[in-house]
Design an enzyme around this catalytic site. Sequence first.
Site, short mmCIF file in Angstrom:
data_model
loop_
_atom_site.label_atom_id
_atom_site.label_comp_id
_atom_site.label_asym_id
_atom_site.label_seq_id
_atom_site.Cartn_x
_atom_site.Cartn_y
_atom_site.Cartn_z
N GLN A 103 0.85 -1.20 0.00
CA GLN A 103 0.00 0.00 0.00
C GLN A 103 0.89 1.25 0.00
O GLN A 103 0.38 2.36 -0.06
CB GLN A 103 -0.88 0.00 1.26
CG GLN A 103 -1.83 -1.18 1.34
CD GLN A 103 -2.39 -1.31 2.76
OE1 GLN A 103 -3.38 -0.68 3.11
NE2 GLN A 103 -1.75 -2.12 3.57
N ASP A 106 6.05 4.81 -1.35
CA ASP A 106 7.50 5.01 -1.46
C ASP A 106 8.09 3.95 -2.41
O ASP A 106 7.37 3.11 -2.94
CB ASP A 106 8.17 5.00 -0.07
CG ASP A 106 8.05 3.64 0.64
OD1 ASP A 106 8.31 2.59 0.01
OD2 ASP A 106 7.70 3.63 1.85
N HIS A 121 -1.74 1.66 -3.91
CA HIS A 121 -2.13 3.05 -3.70
C HIS A 121 -1.25 4.02 -4.50
O HIS A 121 -1.12 5.19 -4.13
CB HIS A 121 -2.13 3.39 -2.21
CG HIS A 121 -3.22 2.70 -1.45
ND1 HIS A 121 -3.22 2.54 -0.08
CD2 HIS A 121 -4.38 2.12 -1.88
CE1 HIS A 121 -4.32 1.89 0.30
NE2 HIS A 121 -5.02 1.62 -0.78
C1 BJW Z 1 4.75 -1.22 12.38
C2 BJW Z 1 5.91 -0.56 12.71
C3 BJW Z 1 7.07 -1.27 12.51
C4 BJW Z 1 4.34 0.81 13.09
N1 BJW Z 1 7.03 -2.51 12.03
N2 BJW Z 1 4.72 -2.45 11.90
C5 BJW Z 1 -16.29 2.97 5.73
C6 BJW Z 1 -16.06 1.59 5.81
C7 BJW Z 1 -15.24 0.94 4.87
C8 BJW Z 1 -14.65 1.63 3.84
C9 BJW Z 1 -14.89 3.00 3.75
C10 BJW Z 1 -15.70 3.65 4.67
N3 BJW Z 1 -15.73 4.98 4.34
C11 BJW Z 1 -14.97 5.16 3.24
C12 BJW Z 1 -14.46 3.96 2.87
C13 BJW Z 1 -13.57 3.70 1.72
C14 BJW Z 1 -12.14 4.13 1.99
C15 BJW Z 1 -11.68 3.50 3.32
O1 BJW Z 1 -11.27 2.37 3.38
N4 BJW Z 1 -11.72 4.27 4.39
C16 BJW Z 1 -11.41 3.78 5.72
C17 BJW Z 1 -10.25 4.58 6.33
C18 BJW Z 1 -12.65 3.85 6.55
N5 BJW Z 1 -11.33 3.63 0.88
C19 BJW Z 1 -11.17 4.33 -0.21
O2 BJW Z 1 -11.63 5.46 -0.34
C20 BJW Z 1 -10.39 3.66 -1.32
N6 BJW Z 1 -11.11 3.74 -2.54
C21 BJW Z 1 -12.33 3.22 -2.67
O3 BJW Z 1 -12.91 2.61 -1.80
O4 BJW Z 1 -12.85 3.42 -3.92
C22 BJW Z 1 -14.18 3.02 -4.21
C23 BJW Z 1 -14.42 3.38 -5.66
C24 BJW Z 1 -14.65 2.36 -6.56
C25 BJW Z 1 -14.88 2.69 -7.90
C26 BJW Z 1 -14.83 4.02 -8.31
C27 BJW Z 1 -14.55 5.02 -7.39
C28 BJW Z 1 -14.35 4.70 -6.05
C29 BJW Z 1 -9.07 4.38 -1.56
C30 BJW Z 1 -8.17 4.33 -0.37
C31 BJW Z 1 -6.93 5.18 -0.63
C32 BJW Z 1 -6.04 5.25 0.60
N7 BJW Z 1 -5.08 6.26 0.41
C33 BJW Z 1 -4.07 6.45 1.43
C34 BJW Z 1 -3.23 7.69 1.04
C35 BJW Z 1 -2.30 7.35 -0.15
C36 BJW Z 1 -1.57 8.54 -0.61
C37 BJW Z 1 -0.68 9.09 0.46
O5 BJW Z 1 0.32 8.45 0.84
O6 BJW Z 1 -0.96 10.20 0.93
O7 BJW Z 1 -3.26 5.28 1.52
S1 BJW Z 1 -4.69 6.64 3.09
C38 BJW Z 1 -3.38 5.75 3.86
O8 BJW Z 1 -3.92 4.56 4.48
C39 BJW Z 1 -2.47 5.29 2.73
C40 BJW Z 1 -2.12 3.89 3.18
O9 BJW Z 1 -1.67 3.13 2.08
C41 BJW Z 1 -3.40 3.41 3.78
C42 BJW Z 1 -3.23 2.26 4.74
O10 BJW Z 1 -2.49 2.66 5.84
P1 BJW Z 1 -1.41 1.65 6.47
O11 BJW Z 1 -0.33 1.39 5.50
O12 BJW Z 1 -2.09 0.49 7.04
O13 BJW Z 1 -0.77 2.58 7.61
P2 BJW Z 1 -1.33 2.88 9.08
O14 BJW Z 1 -0.63 4.09 9.58
O15 BJW Z 1 -2.80 2.87 9.13
O16 BJW Z 1 -0.84 1.62 9.93
C43 BJW Z 1 0.53 1.41 10.19
C44 BJW Z 1 0.68 0.09 10.92
O17 BJW Z 1 2.05 -0.19 11.06
C45 BJW Z 1 0.08 0.10 12.34
O18 BJW Z 1 -0.70 -1.07 12.53
C46 BJW Z 1 1.31 0.05 13.25
O19 BJW Z 1 1.10 -0.67 14.46
C47 BJW Z 1 2.30 -0.65 12.38
N8 BJW Z 1 3.69 -0.33 12.64
N9 BJW Z 1 5.57 0.70 13.18
C48 BJW Z 1 5.80 -3.07 11.76
N10 BJW Z 1 8.26 -0.70 12.83
#
Ligand code: BJW
Length: 299
Positions: A103, A106, A121
């Site tokens: 996801q 980078d 992403h």
């Molecule tokens: C360690 C560590 C170490 C720390 N070692 N571990 C309600 C319910 C369900 C879904 C939705 C909802 N409302 C809206 C939605 C949909 C929405 C969504 O899921 N939202 C939720 C947040 C509720 N999703 C979308 O909008 C997606 N698109 C979509 O659904 O489209 C539908 C569609 C279909 C057809 C046409 C049109 C539309 C798109 C999602 C895009 C996400 N974008 C981001 C930003 C990317 C750009 C940027 O970088 O700015 O992506 S948001 C951000 O979250 C980024 C990440 O890839 C993503 C996931 O985060 P990640 O990687 O899990 O990071 P963290 O910080 O959350 O977690 C880090 C973890 O690491 C933690 O657990 C720590 O404990 C751990 N950790 N140190 C190992 N050293």
Amino acid sequence: MEQAGLRDAAALVGRARRVVVFTGAGMSAESGVPTFRDALTGLWRRFDPQALATPEAFEDDPALVWGWYESRRRAVLSARPNAGHAAVAAIEARVPGSVVVTQNVDDLHERAGSAAPVHLHGSLFAPRCSACARPAPLPDDPTDGGPVDSRPLHGGPADGSPADSRPLPGGPADGQPVDGGSVDGPAGDGRVPPPECARCGAPVRPGVVWFGEALPEAALEAAVDAASSCDLLLTVGTSGVVYPAAEIPRVAARFGAPVIQVNPQETPLDEVCDVNLRGPAARVLPALVEAAWGVPRVS
Ligand code: BJW
Ligand code: ZN
């Protein structure tokens, strides 16, 4: 990290033939790239995702959004892959049928030697026109005066067109902590006007997937295919709350593959995990590689 858990995980890794390594921001945390949701250090603790990571935000204030992503891109350029990224590349080398699905926006998996990570992403290194989607060149790197990374892997400039030479917000200098937060554009307020598309003149946008946008179709299809045919899925450093990406480990579990999680914290993915290794990726993954194959730790 519990020894029994590590032994169980190593046995699963050692006999796997098709591994999917599914990664999130925690994978790059020990490289100094901030996560999104961690207490204290997560980007969304300091920045409003609605104001920076949505198509509406870019429409409302393109310079604010472009400046923020340029600052993050520069921070990534001065970061290095960590021992966890190297261990993932070692798993790929040992198990040729493996696929890395990330996801992360980078390029640290690529720089650690992973062959072709699937970027669900998008990428900080693949800007494109916000209107006609033409890939756009990356802006100049002020430190060397030439275009920075235009590797085709990231969908960099395909047409050899010259890079924009406008001043950019300063990223952290080498050796300084990467906080992904400070931007200082020409107006001194973090805003940097995006370049214009060479074909249609519309603003160029970051090549990442914002909330409410569809994931790249080919990437999502490749990830679902890999998850539904793997014999082991390793989920590393993701909170598992963003969909549809968070479906990937669940797909693997539904198709009968064991799931190993590497994360210091509990996540909603705990419920589909067979083994939980609670610790940081840069420590746990090299230990897992060593326990699986008895090779010296990668560092
Ligand atoms: C360690 C560590 C170490 C720390 N070692 N571990 C309600 C319910 C369900 C879904 C939705 C909802 N409302 C809206 C939605 C949909 C929405 C969504 O899921 N939202 C939720 C947040 C509720 N999703 C979308 O909008 C997606 N698109 C979509 O659904 O489209 C539908 C569609 C279909 C057809 C046409 C049109 C539309 C798109 C999602 C895009 C996400 N974008 C981001 C930003 C990317 C750009 C940027 O970088 O700015 O992506 S948001 C951000 O979250 C980024 C990440 O890839 C993503 C996931 O985060 P990640 O990687 O899990 O990071 P963290 O910080 O959350 O977690 C880090 C973890 O690491 C933690 O657990 C720590 O404990 C751990 N950790 N140190 C190992 N050293
Ligand atoms: Zn255009």
